[in-house]
Design a protein around this motif. Sequence first.
Motif, PDB file in Angstrom:
ATOM      1  N   TRP A  40       0.870  -1.175   0.000  1.00  0.00           N
ATOM      2  CA  TRP A  40       0.000   0.000   0.000  1.00  0.00           C
ATOM      3  C   TRP A  40       0.903   1.220   0.000  1.00  0.00           C
ATOM      4  CZ3 TRP A  40      -5.204  -0.310  -0.487  1.00  0.00           C
ATOM      5  CH2 TRP A  40      -5.799  -1.546  -0.268  1.00  0.00           C
ATOM      6  N   SER A  41       0.504   2.253  -0.705  1.00  0.00           N
ATOM      7  CA  SER A  41       1.372   3.419  -0.866  1.00  0.00           C
ATOM      8  C   SER A  41       0.712   4.698  -0.363  1.00  0.00           C
ATOM      9  CB  SER A  41       1.724   3.596  -2.351  1.00  0.00           C
ATOM     10  OG  SER A  41       0.571   3.992  -3.069  1.00  0.00           O
ATOM     11  N   GLU A 100       0.124   7.117  -2.196  1.00  0.00           N
ATOM     12  CA  GLU A 100      -0.881   7.472  -3.198  1.00  0.00           C
ATOM     13  C   GLU A 100      -2.231   6.816  -2.906  1.00  0.00           C
ATOM     14  OE1 GLU A 100       2.267   6.397  -4.089  1.00  0.00           O
ATOM     15  OE2 GLU A 100       2.990   8.398  -4.539  1.00  0.00           O
ATOM     16  N   ASP A 101      -2.208   5.595  -2.385  1.00  0.00           N
ATOM     17  CA  ASP A 101      -3.454   4.923  -2.016  1.00  0.00           C
ATOM     18  C   ASP A 101      -4.185   5.702  -0.927  1.00  0.00           C
ATOM     19  OD1 ASP A 101      -3.159   2.686  -3.763  1.00  0.00           O
ATOM     20  OD2 ASP A 101      -1.759   1.785  -2.338  1.00  0.00           O
ATOM     21  N   GLY A 105      -5.624   8.872  -2.212  1.00  0.00           N
ATOM     22  CA  GLY A 105      -6.837   8.607  -2.977  1.00  0.00           C
ATOM     23  C   GLY A 105      -8.076   8.598  -2.103  1.00  0.00           C
ATOM     24  N   GLN A 106      -7.892   8.310  -0.833  1.00  0.00           N
ATOM     25  CA  GLN A 106      -9.005   8.289   0.111  1.00  0.00           C
ATOM     26  C   GLN A 106      -9.224   9.663   0.751  1.00  0.00           C
ATOM     27  OE1 GLN A 106      -9.856   5.368  -1.268  1.00  0.00           O
ATOM     28  NE2 GLN A 106     -10.853   4.923   0.672  1.00  0.00           N
ATOM     29  N   TRP A 156      -9.594  -0.973   1.887  1.00  0.00           N
ATOM     30  CA  TRP A 156     -10.002   0.431   1.813  1.00  0.00           C
ATOM     31  C   TRP A 156     -10.728   0.864   3.096  1.00  0.00           C
ATOM     32  CZ3 TRP A 156      -7.099   2.642  -1.396  1.00  0.00           C
ATOM     33  CH2 TRP A 156      -6.762   2.065  -2.606  1.00  0.00           C
TER      34      TRP A 156
END
Length: 142
Positions: free
Chosen positions: A92-93, A95-96, A99-100, A128
Amino acid sequence: MKNILYIEITTYANIQNCTIDPGKKFSVPFEWLEAFVIDEFDWTVEEFLNEYTWDNSETVLEKAKKDGVIKITNEKTNSNEFDPKTQVAIIWSVEDVKGQRRDLNDEQCMEVLKALKVNHDANYGVCWDTIDQQIETLYPIK
């Protein structure tokens, strides 16, 4: 004592004053590798592990030796070491996380990821929903 996750890398590099045989394995701390591959190659750890060449491994080996973080692992010595031949890692990054929640900066996103690593429930893993819950715990919307 902090448990450190090591990543194992195979190389044919032969570095002066380094007791590693060409074609053997060495390990470096995950967090060190993560920072290094972003700076040196503009890759994530996952990209590095999927794409690295012997030249890349030589660069990593030289820097790890210089920084004093190298661990010679011709044999697997620690159950926390990642072995891509027998294990998988889900990455998981930042950026992930962004995104949230777009309002979080890179440092805040990394804090979320670190908290997930420490606090996740192995029965459910990271998804998520758990990312959203950890974001809300650390950085509630006011």
